[in-house]
Enzyme design. Structure first.
Site, PDB file in Angstrom:
ATOM      1  N   THR A  26     -13.606  13.649 -39.529  1.00  0.00           N
ATOM      2  CA  THR A  26     -12.680  12.555 -39.240  1.00  0.00           C
ATOM      3  C   THR A  26     -13.226  11.180 -39.603  1.00  0.00           C
ATOM      4  O   THR A  26     -12.530  10.174 -39.444  1.00  0.00           O
ATOM      5  CB  THR A  26     -12.287  12.578 -37.756  1.00  0.00           C
ATOM      6  OG1 THR A  26     -13.474  12.701 -36.957  1.00  0.00           O
ATOM      7  CG2 THR A  26     -11.370  13.753 -37.475  1.00  0.00           C
ATOM      8  N   GLY A  27     -14.470  11.101 -40.050  1.00  0.00           N
ATOM      9  CA  GLY A  27     -14.988   9.848 -40.583  1.00  0.00           C
ATOM     10  C   GLY A  27     -15.284   8.794 -39.552  1.00  0.00           C
ATOM     11  O   GLY A  27     -15.709   9.081 -38.424  1.00  0.00           O
ATOM     12  N   SER A  28     -15.029   7.545 -39.924  1.00  0.00           N
ATOM     13  CA  SER A  28     -15.384   6.407 -39.076  1.00  0.00           C
ATOM     14  C   SER A  28     -14.285   5.350 -39.141  1.00  0.00           C
ATOM     15  O   SER A  28     -13.358   5.435 -39.949  1.00  0.00           O
ATOM     16  CB  SER A  28     -16.707   5.800 -39.537  1.00  0.00           C
ATOM     17  OG  SER A  28     -16.618   5.348 -40.877  1.00  0.00           O
TER      18      SER A  28
ATOM     19  N   HIS B 210     -33.342   4.529 -76.847  1.00  0.00           N
ATOM     20  CA  HIS B 210     -33.528   3.097 -77.100  1.00  0.00           C
ATOM     21  C   HIS B 210     -32.408   2.571 -77.991  1.00  0.00           C
ATOM     22  O   HIS B 210     -32.052   3.213 -78.975  1.00  0.00           O
ATOM     23  CB  HIS B 210     -34.872   2.869 -77.802  1.00  0.00           C
ATOM     24  CG  HIS B 210     -35.089   1.436 -78.187  1.00  0.00           C
ATOM     25  ND1 HIS B 210     -35.476   0.480 -77.278  1.00  0.00           N
ATOM     26  CD2 HIS B 210     -34.965   0.801 -79.384  1.00  0.00           C
ATOM     27  CE1 HIS B 210     -35.587  -0.688 -77.895  1.00  0.00           C
ATOM     28  NE2 HIS B 210     -35.273  -0.504 -79.180  1.00  0.00           N
TER      29      HIS B 210
ATOM     30  N   GLY C 267     -21.251 -10.666 -40.981  1.00  0.00           N
ATOM     31  CA  GLY C 267     -21.979  -9.435 -41.264  1.00  0.00           C
ATOM     32  C   GLY C 267     -22.440  -9.384 -42.704  1.00  0.00           C
ATOM     33  O   GLY C 267     -21.618  -9.418 -43.621  1.00  0.00           O
TER      34      GLY C 267
ATOM     35  N   GLY D 243      -4.583  16.257 -36.007  1.00  0.00           N
ATOM     36  CA  GLY D 243      -5.063  17.457 -35.342  1.00  0.00           C
ATOM     37  C   GLY D 243      -5.849  17.176 -34.081  1.00  0.00           C
ATOM     38  O   GLY D 243      -6.564  16.170 -33.983  1.00  0.00           O
TER      39      GLY D 243
ATOM     40  N   CYS E  14     -12.379   5.948 -47.724  1.00  0.00           N
ATOM     41  CA  CYS E  14     -13.017   5.659 -49.011  1.00  0.00           C
ATOM     42  C   CYS E  14     -11.992   5.439 -50.113  1.00  0.00           C
ATOM     43  O   CYS E  14     -11.996   4.403 -50.779  1.00  0.00           O
ATOM     44  CB  CYS E  14     -13.953   6.796 -49.390  1.00  0.00           C
ATOM     45  SG  CYS E  14     -14.665   6.642 -51.044  1.00  0.00           S
TER      46      CYS E  14
ATOM     47  N   TYR F 228     -23.449  -4.265 -46.965  1.00  0.00           N
ATOM     48  CA  TYR F 228     -22.918  -3.999 -48.298  1.00  0.00           C
ATOM     49  C   TYR F 228     -21.444  -4.348 -48.410  1.00  0.00           C
ATOM     50  O   TYR F 228     -21.013  -4.976 -49.381  1.00  0.00           O
ATOM     51  CB  TYR F 228     -23.111  -2.522 -48.657  1.00  0.00           C
ATOM     52  CG  TYR F 228     -24.522  -2.126 -49.002  1.00  0.00           C
ATOM     53  CD1 TYR F 228     -25.606  -2.957 -48.720  1.00  0.00           C
ATOM     54  CD2 TYR F 228     -24.795  -0.909 -49.603  1.00  0.00           C
ATOM     55  CE1 TYR F 228     -26.900  -2.583 -49.030  1.00  0.00           C
ATOM     56  CE2 TYR F 228     -26.092  -0.522 -49.929  1.00  0.00           C
ATOM     57  CZ  TYR F 228     -27.144  -1.368 -49.630  1.00  0.00           C
ATOM     58  OH  TYR F 228     -28.424  -0.994 -49.948  1.00  0.00           O
TER      59      TYR F 228
END
Length: 501
Positions: free
Chosen positions: A177-179, A479, A214, A148, A75, A217
């Site tokens: 460890t995420g992706s 407003h 793809g 690790g 990230c 997002y």
């Protein structure tokens, strides 16, 4: 790749550490003579570093293991943060070229300094990664630099970045460890002509043409960056529509907006092959449902077909940690794996692959380790596409409500009727609520507008507390603000009519 971090607190005894040490029998699980920790966190991304900080705040002796050499994971280093920096810079350039004159601001000979854009992006990343290191130190978390591997229910062997190894022993191990980028059959990502989202952040120059494989997002965000800078961008999507998780009505408006900005879309199309021919990237296409093949060339092809859990080389099979059919680590409601002393969070388990979801997982997991109540409500995790306009959503779509058989109602409000948006002359978009027809409880909200990623959060809070659209409709909003559109859409859902439409 996700980061591995290992943090070890200075030895101290607190009620929390006493709780985690348990009985004398449990204590014998630790290797003789090793420093006893309460938690070892493997991975320094949003889930891992947040979990480590929270563990420190709860008084747990913690170590975080990270091998990247910088905190923040995908990230912060090669994902959310650098892409938002480029989205911001490219938007400013696009405004200067296409919009400033309309506002009475005359500038001539506007040019892109790509090196300066990259420098600003890199400075943002470096500042934030160093800031995280400071937070770890502040909360007495040891940052162990290395990769690790779990060697037992309570041990992690770290291959240190500066050479050698270190064994960490703890009551609890937390995998964060995420992706990683999902590879694609038929082509090789060389980060030159065929690039991942990581390579797309550091192209040597702005390409004249780009194909994005793809329509999720990430692909749309990076496609928007280069489209604003003058690149001709074509998005190729296997399904019949892009961003399949988005509410259908919002998606149709969103695609029209991107098309007006110059992006082209080829949906219902699959890529079967990719190769470098001369100085071009050439892909072979054919209809997803079958049909004649054709070729398309571009200066750069961005492969953005998704991400997969990063769980290799962790020793999971050897210690008995079970994966599901999609390669994710199986966990229970308290983030515990099939090995009770080992937990997992974030992208490597079920749920949306989002940094903020991983952070909440991390907090809940270590709270549970400390004997507290930790929980994450995935039904109220928002998702945001940071294009312009932005698209943000939380809860279910109208299609999901219809499919489930729920009797529902819808309330909408166009940003064209919002005074702040009109004053800024940036009024493309809509706010849409999906609510239970009988109880008025908010089931979902979908926003396409400038700053949609900020506007969505009052709805997230409302849904977390089980609020109705009437609750939001009767809440005073300042407003003129963009957030008044949320109130107006809530009025439309609750009472059938908005005030300003």
């Amino acid at each position: 790749m996700a980061m591995l971090l290992v943090h070890a607190y200075a030895a101290r005894t607190t009620p929390a550490t006493q709780l985690l040490r348990g009985t004398a029998g449990a204590a014998r699980l630790y290797a003789a003579g090793s420093e006893e920790l309460d938690v070892v966190v493997i991975g320094g991304g949003p889930g891992g570093y947040v979990a480590s900080i929270k563990a420190g705040q709860l008084g747990l002796k913690t170590a975080c293991v990270e091998g990247r050499g910088a905190m923040g994971g995908t990230c912060l280093n090669v994902g959310c943060i650098p892409s938002k920096a480029l989205l911001n810079s490219s938007h400013k350039y696009h405004d200067a070229v296409h919009s400033f004159a309309h506002y009475g601001v005359i500038v001539e000979n506007v040019k892109v300094d790509w090196a300066a854009m990259q420098k600003q992006k890199d400075a943002a990343v470096t500042g934030l990664t160093k800031g995280i290191e400071g937070l770890l130190k502040k909360n007495k978390v040891e940052y162990v630099k290395g990769w690790g591997k779990i060697t037992g229910p309570n041990t992690v062997e770290v291959a240190l970045s500066d050479g050698g190894s270190k064994t960490l022993t703890a009551k609890n191990i937390l995998i964060a460890t995420g992706s990683e980028v999902t590879p694609m059959n038929g082509l090789v990502i060389d980060e030159q002509k065929f690039v991942s989202s990581t390579g797309a952040l550091v192209l040597k120059s702005i390409p004249k043409t780009m194909v994005v494989i793809g329509g999720g997002y990430i692909g749309l965000e990076m496609g928007s960056v280069y489209s604003r800078l003058g690149t001709k961008v074509t998005v190729v999507e296997f399904l019949d529509h892009v961003v399949p998780t988005m509410d259908g009505e919002i998606r149709r408006s969103f695609v029209r907006s991107l098309e007006k900005q110059g992006l082209k879309f080829r949906t219902g199309t699959k890529v079967t092959k990719g190769e470098v021919v001369g100085d071009k990237a050439v892909i072979t296409l054919e209809p997803s449902k079958g049909g004649p093949a054709e070729q398309m060339e571009a200066d750069v092809v961005l492969v953005s077909i998704g991400r997969r859990p990063l769980v290799k080389n962790l020793g999971l099979e050897e210690v008995g940690v079970v994966l599901d059919e999609r390669g994710r680590i199986k966990v229970d409601d308290h983030f515990k794996t099939s090995v009770p002393s080992i937990s997992a969070i974030g992208d490597c388990i079920h749920g949306p692959m989002l940094a903020h979801k991983a952070e909440e997982d991390g907090v809940a997991a270590v709270e549970t380790m400390a004997g507290k109540k930790g929980h994450v409500n995935y039904a109220t995790v928002p998702s945001i596409c940071y294009t312009h306009p932005e698209v943000a959503q939380v809860g279910i779509t109208e299609e999901e409500a219809k499919k489930s058989g729920i009797k529902y109602k819808v309330g909408k409000f166009s940003m064209m009727a919002n005074s702040r948006a009109r004053a800024q002359d940036d009024a493309e978009g809509v706010v849409k609520f999906v609510a239970d027809a009988a109880t008025d409880k908010i089931l979902g909200c979908h926003i396409m507008s400038p700053s949609a990623g900020e506007l969505i959060h009052e709805v997230v809070v409302a849904m977390e507390y089980g609020a109705s659209t009437e609750d939001l409709a009767r809440t005073c909003h300042g407003h003129p603000t963009l957030s008044e559109a949320v109130k107006e859409a809530a009025l439309a859902a609750a009472f059938g009519k908005a005030i300003h439409m």
